[in-house]
Enzyme design. Structure first.
Site, mmCIF file in Angstrom:
data_model
loop_
_atom_site.group_PDB
_atom_site.id
_atom_site.type_symbol
_atom_site.label_atom_id
_atom_site.label_comp_id
_atom_site.label_asym_id
_atom_site.label_seq_id
_atom_site.Cartn_x
_atom_site.Cartn_y
_atom_site.Cartn_z
ATOM 1 N N ASP A 45 0.870 -1.305 -0.017
ATOM 2 C CA ASP A 45 0.007 -0.179 0.196
ATOM 3 C C ASP A 45 0.759 1.355 0.056
ATOM 4 O OD1 ASP A 45 -3.011 0.991 0.787
ATOM 5 O OD2 ASP A 45 -1.456 2.321 1.778
ATOM 6 N N TYR A 50 3.198 9.680 -0.482
ATOM 7 C CA TYR A 50 4.454 9.085 0.156
ATOM 8 C C TYR A 50 5.763 9.441 -0.454
ATOM 9 C CZ TYR A 50 0.577 6.664 2.402
ATOM 10 O OH TYR A 50 -0.811 6.294 3.063
ATOM 11 N N LYS A 75 -2.568 5.923 -4.383
ATOM 12 C CA LYS A 75 -3.716 6.799 -3.910
ATOM 13 C C LYS A 75 -3.388 8.282 -4.618
ATOM 14 C CE LYS A 75 -3.591 4.697 0.697
ATOM 15 N NZ LYS A 75 -2.061 4.599 0.859
ATOM 16 N N HIS A 108 -7.401 9.725 -1.892
ATOM 17 C CA HIS A 108 -6.693 9.742 -0.568
ATOM 18 C C HIS A 108 -7.616 10.154 0.410
ATOM 19 C CE1 HIS A 108 -2.603 9.229 1.294
ATOM 20 N NE2 HIS A 108 -3.176 8.935 2.024
HETATM 21 N N1 NAP Z 1 -5.042 6.347 3.651
HETATM 22 C C1 NAP Z 1 -4.655 7.127 4.752
HETATM 23 O O1 NAP Z 1 -4.851 8.440 4.833
HETATM 24 C C2 NAP Z 1 -3.579 6.398 5.697
HETATM 25 C C3 NAP Z 1 -3.223 7.252 6.626
HETATM 26 C C4 NAP Z 1 -2.045 6.605 7.332
HETATM 27 C C5 NAP Z 1 -1.721 5.151 7.073
HETATM 28 N N2 NAP Z 1 -2.284 4.517 5.794
HETATM 29 C C6 NAP Z 1 -1.464 3.419 5.509
HETATM 30 O O2 NAP Z 1 -1.586 2.414 6.393
HETATM 31 C C7 NAP Z 1 -0.316 1.814 6.755
HETATM 32 C C8 NAP Z 1 -0.281 1.549 8.190
HETATM 33 O O3 NAP Z 1 -0.166 2.650 8.793
HETATM 34 P P1 NAP Z 1 0.797 3.485 9.732
HETATM 35 O O4 NAP Z 1 1.979 3.192 8.831
HETATM 36 O O5 NAP Z 1 0.559 4.819 9.820
HETATM 37 O O6 NAP Z 1 0.751 2.928 11.298
HETATM 38 P P2 NAP Z 1 0.816 1.415 11.721
HETATM 39 O O7 NAP Z 1 1.218 0.330 10.625
HETATM 40 O O8 NAP Z 1 -0.323 1.109 12.583
HETATM 41 O O9 NAP Z 1 2.002 1.378 12.740
HETATM 42 C C9 NAP Z 1 3.238 1.671 12.235
HETATM 43 C C10 NAP Z 1 4.363 1.834 13.417
HETATM 44 O O10 NAP Z 1 4.458 0.876 14.335
HETATM 45 C C11 NAP Z 1 5.736 0.341 14.376
HETATM 46 N N3 NAP Z 1 5.606 -1.039 14.467
HETATM 47 C C12 NAP Z 1 5.157 -1.867 13.600
HETATM 48 N N4 NAP Z 1 5.128 -3.346 13.479
HETATM 49 C C13 NAP Z 1 5.319 -3.271 15.056
HETATM 50 C C14 NAP Z 1 5.278 -4.091 15.900
HETATM 51 N N5 NAP Z 1 5.315 -5.554 15.601
HETATM 52 N N6 NAP Z 1 5.763 -3.979 17.362
HETATM 53 C C15 NAP Z 1 6.109 -2.885 17.478
HETATM 54 N N7 NAP Z 1 5.779 -1.851 16.816
HETATM 55 C C16 NAP Z 1 5.566 -2.027 15.451
HETATM 56 C C17 NAP Z 1 6.364 0.747 13.169
HETATM 57 O O11 NAP Z 1 7.691 1.064 13.621
HETATM 58 P P3 NAP Z 1 8.841 0.439 12.824
HETATM 59 O O12 NAP Z 1 8.923 0.891 11.525
HETATM 60 O O13 NAP Z 1 10.118 0.790 13.638
HETATM 61 O O14 NAP Z 1 8.725 -1.090 13.170
HETATM 62 C C18 NAP Z 1 5.725 2.291 12.928
HETATM 63 O O15 NAP Z 1 6.256 3.311 13.918
HETATM 64 C C19 NAP Z 1 0.625 2.836 6.230
HETATM 65 O O16 NAP Z 1 1.806 2.396 5.952
HETATM 66 C C20 NAP Z 1 -0.261 3.484 4.815
HETATM 67 O O17 NAP Z 1 0.097 2.470 3.926
HETATM 68 C C21 NAP Z 1 -2.985 5.315 5.225
#
Ligand code: NAP
Length: 281
Positions: A45, A50, A75, A108
């Site tokens: 994704d 990004y 997006k 988005h």
């Molecule tokens: N459509 C939208 O508006 C929107 C907004 C936000 C996100 N997104 C999408 O959703 C995806 C995921 O969301 P996100 O990246 O914001 O947050 P997330 O996946 O909920 O959390 C990522 C954070 O958690 C840490 N992490 C990951 N796995 C872990 C584990 N097993 N144990 C402990 N910490 C862990 C990562 O650090 P490390 O990297 O250091 O492991 C990072 O700081 C994004 O990458 C994007 O593709 C979309």
């Protein structure tokens, strides 16, 4: 590692678990995505916003995988909602990825306070991309119920997915319910709340009982609710941990315990889609 596929309302299938690349700096993206592909992820994704679409395509090629083996979502950036700009931006997405199509292309953010509130003509432009085959599926992100109702009234295609903020502290219930009633699959962004939920005492207790990490318990809860998820990590160990969630099942009582952590609107961490108007310069 068997990742269950989810059937979308247009007949296409999407792997229920993928890998998110938000906030992965462009020079590090190829490396991180390659680690994810090596760990068994087959769904990535990304987004124009990004700035790392190119690294996603490079990683798929470096892994020696055929285009058809990996599901890729991107997006539309917030500055390109006008139809002509959306067409240009989408063409650039394909060029940066280095492929002739994306599996899924999303608006988005709805940006209802910009562009005279007209996200409908933007959606109709995505309908073109689906018609010409360059987007296998089209969907939206951060759309509230009112935005979805407007699309239903003023356009032809029901979005295949709505990608929304969703974690145990913010279940985003109304939007999820609308999706269930109208055949729109829910993708849960920031599925582990960007790490915010990981020291919750109830989740810690469950993690101990199932001998899993809190992240694994939360991702499993998402999967059992039918949500599509793509946790982000740049750490190879956590990348592997986040996909290792298909060898256990949360009992119904434990699912309800996690459901009970919902704080309603107070649990929202990201911007409110009704007012969000950020346009990258
Ligand atoms: N459509 C939208 O508006 C929107 C907004 C936000 C996100 N997104 C999408 O959703 C995806 C995921 O969301 P996100 O990246 O914001 O947050 P997330 O996946 O909920 O959390 C990522 C954070 O958690 C840490 N992490 C990951 N796995 C872990 C584990 N097993 N144990 C402990 N910490 C862990 C990562 O650090 P490390 O990297 O250091 O492991 C990072 O700081 C994004 O990458 C994007 O593709 C979309």
């Amino acid at each position: 590692m068997e990742i269950p596929p989810i059937a979308l309302n247009d007949g296409m299938m999407i792997p229920q678990l993928g890998f998110g690349v938000f906030q992965i700096p462009p020079p590090e993206t190829e490396h991180a995505v390659l680690a994810a592909l090596e760990a068994g992820y087959r769904h990535i994704d990304t987004a124009e916003m990004y700035g790392n679409e190119q690294g996603v395509g490079e990683a798929v090629r470096a892994a020696g995988l055929d285009r058809g083996e990996v599901y890729i979502t991107s997006k539309l950036n917030n500055g390109y909602h006008r139809p002509d700009e959306a067409r240009r931006a989408f063409a650039q997405t394909l060029e940066l990825l280095g492929y002739g199509y994306v599996d899924l292309f999303l608006i988005h953010w709805p940006l209802p306070t910009l562009y005279d509130g007209d996200f409908v003509s933007t959606w109709r432009t995505l309908e073109e991309f689906r018609a010409d085959g360059r987007a296998r599926s089209i969907g939206v992100s951060n759309f509230q119920v009112a935005h979805l109702e407007r699309l239903a009234a003023e356009s032809d295609i029901v979005p295949a997915v709505n990608q929304i903020e969703l974690n145990p502290y913010f279940r985003n219930h109304e939007v999820v319910e609308y999706g269930l009633e109208h055949g729109i699959a829910t993708e849960a962004w920031a599925p582990i709340g960007q790490g915010r939920v990981l020291d919750d005492p109830i989740l810690l207790e469950l993690a101990g009982r199932y001998a899993k990490s809190v992240a694994q318990v939360v991702l499993r809860w998402q999967i059992q609710h039918g949500n599509i998820v793509f946790p982000k990590s740049v750490n190879p160990e956590r990348i592997r941990e986040n996909i290792a969630i298909f060898d256990f099942e949360l009992e119904p009582g434990d699912m309800r315990k996690i459901d009970g952590l919902d704080r309603g609107e107070a649990g929202r961490n990201g911007p409110n889609p009704d007012t969000f108007d950020y346009v990258p310069s």
